[in-house]
Design a protein around this motif. Structure first.
Motif, PDB file in Angstrom:
ATOM      1  N   VAL A 151       0.465   9.371  -5.929  1.00  0.00           N
ATOM      2  CA  VAL A 151       0.749  10.779  -5.626  1.00  0.00           C
ATOM      3  C   VAL A 151       1.697  11.365  -6.660  1.00  0.00           C
ATOM      4  O   VAL A 151       1.490  12.483  -7.160  1.00  0.00           O
ATOM      5  N   LYS A 152       2.733  10.616  -7.011  1.00  0.00           N
ATOM      6  CA  LYS A 152       3.715  11.153  -7.964  1.00  0.00           C
ATOM      7  C   LYS A 152       3.159  11.218  -9.385  1.00  0.00           C
ATOM      8  O   LYS A 152       3.626  12.022 -10.196  1.00  0.00           O
ATOM      9  N   LYS A 153       2.163  10.376  -9.647  1.00  0.00           N
ATOM     10  CA  LYS A 153       1.496  10.467 -10.950  1.00  0.00           C
ATOM     11  C   LYS A 153       0.688  11.759 -11.026  1.00  0.00           C
ATOM     12  O   LYS A 153       0.656  12.434 -12.057  1.00  0.00           O
ATOM     13  N   GLU A 154       0.044  12.115  -9.897  1.00  0.00           N
ATOM     14  CA  GLU A 154      -0.764  13.329  -9.861  1.00  0.00           C
ATOM     15  C   GLU A 154       0.085  14.582  -9.642  1.00  0.00           C
ATOM     16  O   GLU A 154      -0.292  15.678 -10.060  1.00  0.00           O
ATOM     17  N   HIS A 155       1.229  14.412  -8.979  1.00  0.00           N
ATOM     18  CA  HIS A 155       2.113  15.548  -8.669  1.00  0.00           C
ATOM     19  C   HIS A 155       3.555  15.149  -9.014  1.00  0.00           C
ATOM     20  O   HIS A 155       4.331  14.766  -8.136  1.00  0.00           O
ATOM     21  N   PRO A 191       0.808  -1.230   0.000  1.00  0.00           N
ATOM     22  CA  PRO A 191       0.000   0.000   0.000  1.00  0.00           C
ATOM     23  C   PRO A 191       0.836   1.272   0.000  1.00  0.00           C
ATOM     24  O   PRO A 191       0.467   2.259  -0.653  1.00  0.00           O
ATOM     25  N   MET A 192       1.962   1.259   0.721  1.00  0.00           N
ATOM     26  CA  MET A 192       2.836   2.429   0.759  1.00  0.00           C
ATOM     27  C   MET A 192       3.317   2.793  -0.646  1.00  0.00           C
ATOM     28  O   MET A 192       3.245   3.960  -1.063  1.00  0.00           O
ATOM     29  N   VAL A 193       3.798   1.807  -1.375  1.00  0.00           N
ATOM     30  CA  VAL A 193       4.372   2.055  -2.695  1.00  0.00           C
ATOM     31  C   VAL A 193       3.291   2.467  -3.694  1.00  0.00           C
ATOM     32  O   VAL A 193       3.472   3.417  -4.478  1.00  0.00           O
ATOM     33  N   LEU A 194       2.162   1.775  -3.669  1.00  0.00           N
ATOM     34  CA  LEU A 194       1.080   2.104  -4.603  1.00  0.00           C
ATOM     35  C   LEU A 194       0.554   3.517  -4.369  1.00  0.00           C
ATOM     36  O   LEU A 194       0.302   4.264  -5.328  1.00  0.00           O
ATOM     37  N   THR A 195       0.402   3.902  -3.106  1.00  0.00           N
ATOM     38  CA  THR A 195      -0.077   5.261  -2.808  1.00  0.00           C
ATOM     39  C   THR A 195       0.952   6.299  -3.244  1.00  0.00           C
ATOM     40  O   THR A 195       0.601   7.337  -3.814  1.00  0.00           O
ATOM     41  N   ALA A 196       2.225   6.013  -2.978  1.00  0.00           N
ATOM     42  CA  ALA A 196       3.283   6.946  -3.374  1.00  0.00           C
ATOM     43  C   ALA A 196       3.308   7.138  -4.888  1.00  0.00           C
ATOM     44  O   ALA A 196       3.456   8.269  -5.378  1.00  0.00           O
ATOM     45  N   ARG A 197       3.157   6.052  -5.622  1.00  0.00           N
ATOM     46  CA  ARG A 197       3.160   6.157  -7.085  1.00  0.00           C
ATOM     47  C   ARG A 197       1.960   6.960  -7.578  1.00  0.00           C
ATOM     48  O   ARG A 197       2.078   7.738  -8.539  1.00  0.00           O
ATOM     49  N   ASP A 207      -9.124   1.953 -11.743  1.00  0.00           N
ATOM     50  CA  ASP A 207      -8.798   2.103 -13.164  1.00  0.00           C
ATOM     51  C   ASP A 207      -7.395   2.644 -13.409  1.00  0.00           C
ATOM     52  O   ASP A 207      -6.904   2.616 -14.542  1.00  0.00           O
ATOM     53  N   GLN A 208      -6.744   3.130 -12.350  1.00  0.00           N
ATOM     54  CA  GLN A 208      -5.370   3.642 -12.505  1.00  0.00           C
ATOM     55  C   GLN A 208      -4.311   2.609 -12.174  1.00  0.00           C
ATOM     56  O   GLN A 208      -3.120   2.856 -12.325  1.00  0.00           O
ATOM     57  N   LEU A 209      -4.762   1.447 -11.697  1.00  0.00           N
ATOM     58  CA  LEU A 209      -3.807   0.442 -11.207  1.00  0.00           C
ATOM     59  C   LEU A 209      -2.792   0.022 -12.267  1.00  0.00           C
ATOM     60  O   LEU A 209      -1.596  -0.091 -11.965  1.00  0.00           O
ATOM     61  N   ASN A 210      -3.232  -0.175 -13.482  1.00  0.00           N
ATOM     62  CA  ASN A 210      -2.325  -0.608 -14.549  1.00  0.00           C
ATOM     63  C   ASN A 210      -1.220   0.408 -14.829  1.00  0.00           C
ATOM     64  O   ASN A 210      -0.154   0.049 -15.352  1.00  0.00           O
ATOM     65  N   HIS A 211      -1.467   1.648 -14.485  1.00  0.00           N
ATOM     66  CA  HIS A 211      -0.476   2.707 -14.734  1.00  0.00           C
ATOM     67  C   HIS A 211       0.497   2.874 -13.566  1.00  0.00           C
ATOM     68  O   HIS A 211       1.430   3.661 -13.660  1.00  0.00           O
ATOM     69  N   LEU A 212       0.254   2.142 -12.474  1.00  0.00           N
ATOM     70  CA  LEU A 212       1.116   2.288 -11.293  1.00  0.00           C
ATOM     71  C   LEU A 212       2.098   1.145 -11.143  1.00  0.00           C
ATOM     72  O   LEU A 212       3.079   1.269 -10.420  1.00  0.00           O
TER      73      LEU A 212
END
Length: 500
Positions: free
Chosen positions: A328-332, A320-326, A494-499
């Motif tokens: 955030v960095k996708k949005e920012h 969860p830590m890594v997925l959330t971080a990715r 729907d964003q999972l494949n991009h993370l």
């Protein structure tokens, strides 16, 4: 696991506050030399000497900045090496978890001994059951020959007065990896080939001789540099800072420290759940006899090192830590990400080559409280500013033992209502080992296994502030308050494949 509040916790948390003050104020950092004298004045309160107390605080200050521990023989200022630590990126010299040698009590290691409660009974059951004839009656009392004792514990079981006790070094007992050894002086020494940085030794040492390194100093440097920096909060944060700091006020609280914004790591927990559910449906039992969850780094590392034949059985889903971080960095894209949680092992996870670019820093709840104290944040004045990102009840449940597996099961049931999922779980690495030994024997074929390094789960991690039962209750409240219940309702799927 923190079972009660103590002077050790008071000192530890005061050190984080002082380091945070030092970093926020900036300027001449050589004034760190004054802090032990400001914290400890007059007569010794905790040890035999005020000088020893200050020396130990000095090493804790260094560790909180990311600097290595000095030996008692090293003549050097507290600030030695601090120039390199004044940076806006993750910094610390391994190892992560450290023993402050001169703070260690050199506690006796594994042994059995007879206490004054012995009544010298006529039956002598202790000596009768001893397989090595190590127990003799001397002057009407039982005595144990330590050279003969094999530590089987039979004498403890049969003594009618409970006069025989099993004495273990607390840090060693708490370590599920048998990573605590002894140096030539009998002091605790960590075998880093075995250590998985769960942090249980540091919260169980009654002398406060073990501490992990912090990134609080560098995070504040990044804040002072006006960088865009987001905090991602682990689900266990609810209740850690009292009732005033909650899901509605945490954004305002973090803004007062200089953070740009806040995300719940439960978002990543939802995504992790979905991936693990798919993994289980695809691979168990066609490819794997069982599957283990992935979110606890200490459990995952233990499983893969102690049971290498099961390395593929631990889900390859990102935590969860890594997925959330990715996310955030996708949005920012220009932002830095700080994971805030209960866990020392997350600092180690964030240092992996595959994760470094996703998670810039890791803070424990204790370290974050040091920042709140340094900035004199009044929780009573916080404004409600509900988090924009929406997570689910199942994602928030990751904080408590059993919550990860339950979230996966709930998701699988939504996908395949007729499929029955069998679950087994363990808390504490020693129990996790037993779980995998039973799996090796075929006991858990077809099962989903959940392992947690800490009792109660993440809510009792080494960096927590609140007692686990209380936090567990608050997590349940946060789950009930979640509008969305199951991870399949998450707006981020729907964003999972991009993370990945």
């Amino acid at each position: 696991m923190i079972e009660s509040y103590s002077s050790i916790l008071t000192i530890r948390r005061k050190v984080f506050e002082e380091v945070a003050k030092l970093a926020y104020e900036g300027g001449d950092y050589s004034r760190i030399e004054e802090i032990p004298y400001q914290m400890l004045k007059g007569q010794a309160k905790y040890r035999e000497s005020i000088f020893l107390e200050r020396a130990i605080v000095a090493e804790r200050l260094r560790l909180a900045i990311g600097l290595p521990v000095r030996s008692a023989d090293e003549h050097a200022p507290i600030a030695k090496g601090i120039e390199e630590a004044i940076c806006t990126h993750r910094y610390y010299e391994p190892p992560l978890v450290n023993v402050i040698d001169f703070a260690c009590n050199a506690c006796p290691t594994d042994s059995y001994f007879v206490t004054d409660a012995c009544e010298g009974c006529l039956a002598n059951p202790c000596s009768n059951v001893c397989p090595k004839d190590a127990i003799k009656i001397v002057n009407g009392k039982s005595t144990i020959n330590q050279d003969l004792c094999i530590k089987c514990g039979r004498c403890v079981d049969v003594c009618p007065y409970k006069a025989i006790v099993h004495r273990q070094r607390p840090c060693e007992k708490a370590c599920g990896m048998n990573a605590i050894e002894s140096d030539e002086f009998g002091r605790a020494k960590i075998n880093y080939d075995k250590c998985v940085s769960c942090g249980m030794c540091l919260v169980n040492c009654p002398f406060g001789a073990i501490a992990d390194k912090s990134q609080i100093f560098q995070i504040i440097q990044s804040i002072r540099a006006k960088e865009e920096i987001y905090a991602i909060m682990a689900p266990a944060f609810v209740g850690q800072f009292g009732p005033k700091v909650n899901l509605k006020t945490i954004d305002d609280a973090m803004e007062k420290l200089g953070f740009t914004g806040v995300y719940e790591v439960s978002i990543g927990a939802d995504l992790c759940t979905y991936e693990e559910a798919l993994d289980f449906l695809e691979k168990v039992p066609s490819q794997l006899n069982f599957m283990g969850t992935s979110c606890c780094p200490s459990w995952s590392v233990m499983a893969k090192t102690e049971f290498p034949e099961f390395k593929d059985n631990i889900s390859m889903a990102l935590t969860p830590m890594v997925l959330t971080a990715r996310l955030v960095k996708k949005e920012h894209p220009n932002a830095k990400v700080v994971f805030v949680g209960p866990c020392a092992a997350k600092k180690l996870e964030a240092s992996r080559k595959s994760v470094r670019s996703d998670v810039d820093f890791v803070l424990t709840f204790e370290e974050l409280m040091g920042m709140f104290s340094a900035k004199k944040v009044d929780f009573n004045t916080l404004k409600e500013k509900p988090l924009k990102n929406v997570t689910t009840a199942d994602g928030r449940g990751f904080a408590v033992a059993g919550g990860v597996a339950q979230a996966v099961v709930n998701t699988i049931k939504k996908m395949n209502p007729n499929l029955q999922i069998k679950v087994a779980s363990a808390q504490g690495l020693e129990n996790c080992k037993k779980l995998l030994k039973d799996a090796k024997a075929g006991k858990y074929n077809g099962y989903l296994l959940e392992g947690m390094a800490c009792p109660y789960g993440c809510v009792s991690g080494a960096g927590t502030l609140s007692l686990a039962p209380k936090t567990k209750a608050m997590v349940e409240v946060s789950k009930r308050e979640a509008v969305k219940k199951n991870v399949l309702e998450s707006e981020y799927l729907d964003q999972l494949n991009h993370l990945d």
